[in-house]
Design a protein around this motif. Structure first.
Motif, short mmCIF file in Angstrom:
data_model
loop_
_atom_site.label_atom_id
_atom_site.label_comp_id
_atom_site.label_asym_id
_atom_site.label_seq_id
_atom_site.Cartn_x
_atom_site.Cartn_y
_atom_site.Cartn_z
N UNK A 187 0.99 -1.20 -0.57
CA UNK A 187 -0.22 -0.32 -0.10
C UNK A 187 0.90 1.39 0.21
N UNK A 188 0.33 2.05 -0.94
CA UNK A 188 0.56 3.35 -0.71
C UNK A 188 -0.57 4.27 -0.36
N UNK A 189 -0.47 4.44 0.56
CA UNK A 189 -2.39 5.25 1.17
C UNK A 189 -1.54 6.68 0.80
N UNK A 190 -2.62 7.99 1.31
CA UNK A 190 -2.51 8.82 1.35
C UNK A 190 -1.66 9.56 2.47
N UNK A 191 -0.99 10.08 2.37
CA UNK A 191 0.14 9.97 3.47
C UNK A 191 0.45 11.11 4.39
N UNK A 192 -0.24 12.55 3.26
CA UNK A 192 0.37 13.93 4.44
C UNK A 192 -0.58 14.39 5.18
N UNK A 207 -5.82 14.69 -6.74
CA UNK A 207 -6.69 14.87 -6.65
C UNK A 207 -7.06 14.42 -4.59
N UNK A 208 -7.45 14.79 -3.42
CA UNK A 208 -7.23 14.97 -2.61
C UNK A 208 -6.96 13.69 -1.44
N UNK A 209 -8.08 13.23 -1.74
CA UNK A 209 -8.45 11.80 -1.10
C UNK A 209 -6.94 11.28 -1.46
N UNK A 210 -6.39 11.33 -2.33
CA UNK A 210 -5.13 10.07 -2.52
C UNK A 210 -4.38 10.99 -2.44
N UNK A 211 -3.90 11.82 -1.37
CA UNK A 211 -3.01 12.67 -1.11
C UNK A 211 -2.95 12.56 0.59
N UNK A 212 -3.78 12.87 1.03
CA UNK A 212 -3.96 13.97 2.79
C UNK A 212 -4.54 12.30 3.94
N UNK A 213 -3.60 12.13 4.36
CA UNK A 213 -4.47 11.18 5.58
C UNK A 213 -4.52 11.34 7.18
N UNK A 214 -5.11 12.76 7.49
CA UNK A 214 -5.45 12.90 8.56
C UNK A 214 -4.29 13.47 8.67
N UNK A 215 -4.17 13.90 10.21
CA UNK A 215 -3.37 15.25 10.98
C UNK A 215 -2.08 14.79 10.83
N UNK A 216 -1.47 13.81 11.53
CA UNK A 216 0.11 13.89 11.37
C UNK A 216 0.06 13.38 9.93
N UNK A 238 4.15 -8.03 4.19
CA UNK A 238 4.02 -6.28 3.69
C UNK A 238 4.80 -5.20 3.66
N UNK A 239 4.19 -4.32 2.36
CA UNK A 239 5.42 -2.83 2.49
C UNK A 239 4.21 -1.74 1.85
N UNK A 240 4.90 -1.01 2.90
CA UNK A 240 4.28 0.06 2.89
C UNK A 240 5.12 1.74 2.09
N UNK A 241 4.44 2.46 1.58
CA UNK A 241 5.91 3.08 0.92
C UNK A 241 5.08 4.65 2.59
N UNK A 242 5.54 5.83 3.32
CA UNK A 242 6.01 6.21 3.91
C UNK A 242 6.32 7.83 3.84
N UNK A 243 5.85 8.69 4.42
CA UNK A 243 7.44 9.71 3.97
C UNK A 243 8.23 9.40 5.24
N UNK A 244 8.87 10.36 4.75
CA UNK A 244 10.45 9.67 5.42
C UNK A 244 10.15 10.02 7.04
N UNK A 245 9.78 11.15 8.00
CA UNK A 245 9.25 11.47 8.54
C UNK A 245 8.78 10.55 10.01
N UNK A 246 7.77 9.60 9.55
CA UNK A 246 6.96 8.64 9.68
C UNK A 246 7.20 6.79 10.06
#
Ligand code: GLN
Length: 288
Positions: A187-192, A207-216, A238-246
């Motif tokens: 999964x590469x979920x919305x994580x911004x 699309x915002x729905x594909x970008x944003x993943x809540x407060x953090x 299981x494989x995830x993409x995520x932002x570097x600070x997460x």
């Protein structure tokens, strides 16, 4: 008519003056001239035909002044060497995600080479991850979910175009696969984080729905990790993409849900922590 060389020089400067990447101009020139890079270099002193020159200039303005992603103008993006159709209904596939795909393929080769496996892609968007895994690995059969009906119609179009043993299912995260189990989940979920300010090329058009993943930015991981145990076979990856600070928050969340697993953090080509893998398979050279 000006030469390709002059066109490139003038428009790359135009991009730079407006805080845009000159490489975007070059990609548009390749697209509207119908040439590849080698052909462009060989033709730098040639003049560009009037019709394609005008289309190119219109596209440059759309990008440089109106912030339209070049992929929306060309209607495709390359992912793992294949051209995926894209529009404003899906996230434009990114090179970091290609790196995720590449690592997943290596893991599949190492852990599941001799068996037919079921793969799940959560939040498939354009379908780039699920289709790539199905097309690159003969032994993969994939299911891909997305909550957006519009996104799924793009993913289905990409399947028609490229092939690949993938079933697309509409619904939130793991809901559409209730009762099924998988060997590999990606999964590469919305994580911004919701409050993050985005470049208008991204923020005004994808699309915002594909970008944003809540407060953090962690909301979707939380829901996915909670439900993962219900859909995993005895041996899994299981494989995830995520932002570097997460990375460190994700590891904590994973450890709460999973005991006796290996959590492998990997960096992208820029040296940033951008991918996490969870597996209970033993590394190849470890004694059992
Ligand atoms: N899985 C798709 C991709 O990686 C879509 C991801 C998303 O919409 N967050 O491009």
């Amino acid at each position: 008519m000006p030469t390709y060389q002059k066109i490139l020089r003038v428009n790359e400067q135009y991009a730079l003056d407006n805080d845009k990447e000159p490489s975007a101009v070059k990609r548009l020139l390749l697209h509207y001239s119908g040439m590849n890079s080698t052909q462009l270099v060989a033709n730098l002193q040639t003049t560009m035909p009037n019709k394609s020159y005008r289309s190119f200039l219109r596209a440059v303005d759309q990008h440089v002044i109106h912030n339209k992603p070049i992929q929306h103008l060309m209607e495709y993006e390359y992912f793992f060497g294949r051209s995926f159709y894209v529009n404003g209904d899906v996230l434009i596939p990114r090179s970091e995600t290609e790196e995720l795909a590449e690592n997943v393929i290596s893991f599949i080769d190492e852990y599941f080479a001799d068996s037919r496996i079921n793969v799940l892609d959560i939040g498939t968007g354009s379908g780039c991850l699920a289709l790539t895994l199905a097309l690159e690995c003969d032994n993969v059969k994939a299911v891909a979910t997305d909550i957006s009906e519009q996104a799924l119609s793009i993913a289905r179009k990409n399947k028609e175009r490229l092939g690949g043993d993938v079933k697309f299912k509409e619904g939130n995260l793991l809901v559409p696969v209730n009762g099924q189990t998988f060997d590999v989940v990606v999964s590469n979920p919305p994580y911004i984080p919701n409050t993050e300010k985005l470049d208008p090329v991204v923020g005004d058009h994808e699309p915002p729905i594909a970008l944003f993943g809540g407060k953090n930015g962690l909301d979707y991981y939380k829901d996915i990790i909670r439900d993962l145990p219900n859909v995993l076979n005895d041996e899994f990856l299981v494989a995830f993409e995520h932002a570097s600070h997460q990375g460190k928050h994700l590891k904590k969340m994973i450890k709460k849900t999973f005991k006796n697993v290996r959590i492998i953090q990997m960096k992208d080509m820029q040296g940033k922590d951008r991918m996490l893998f969870i597996t209970n398979k033993k590394p190849e050279n470890a004694s059992s």
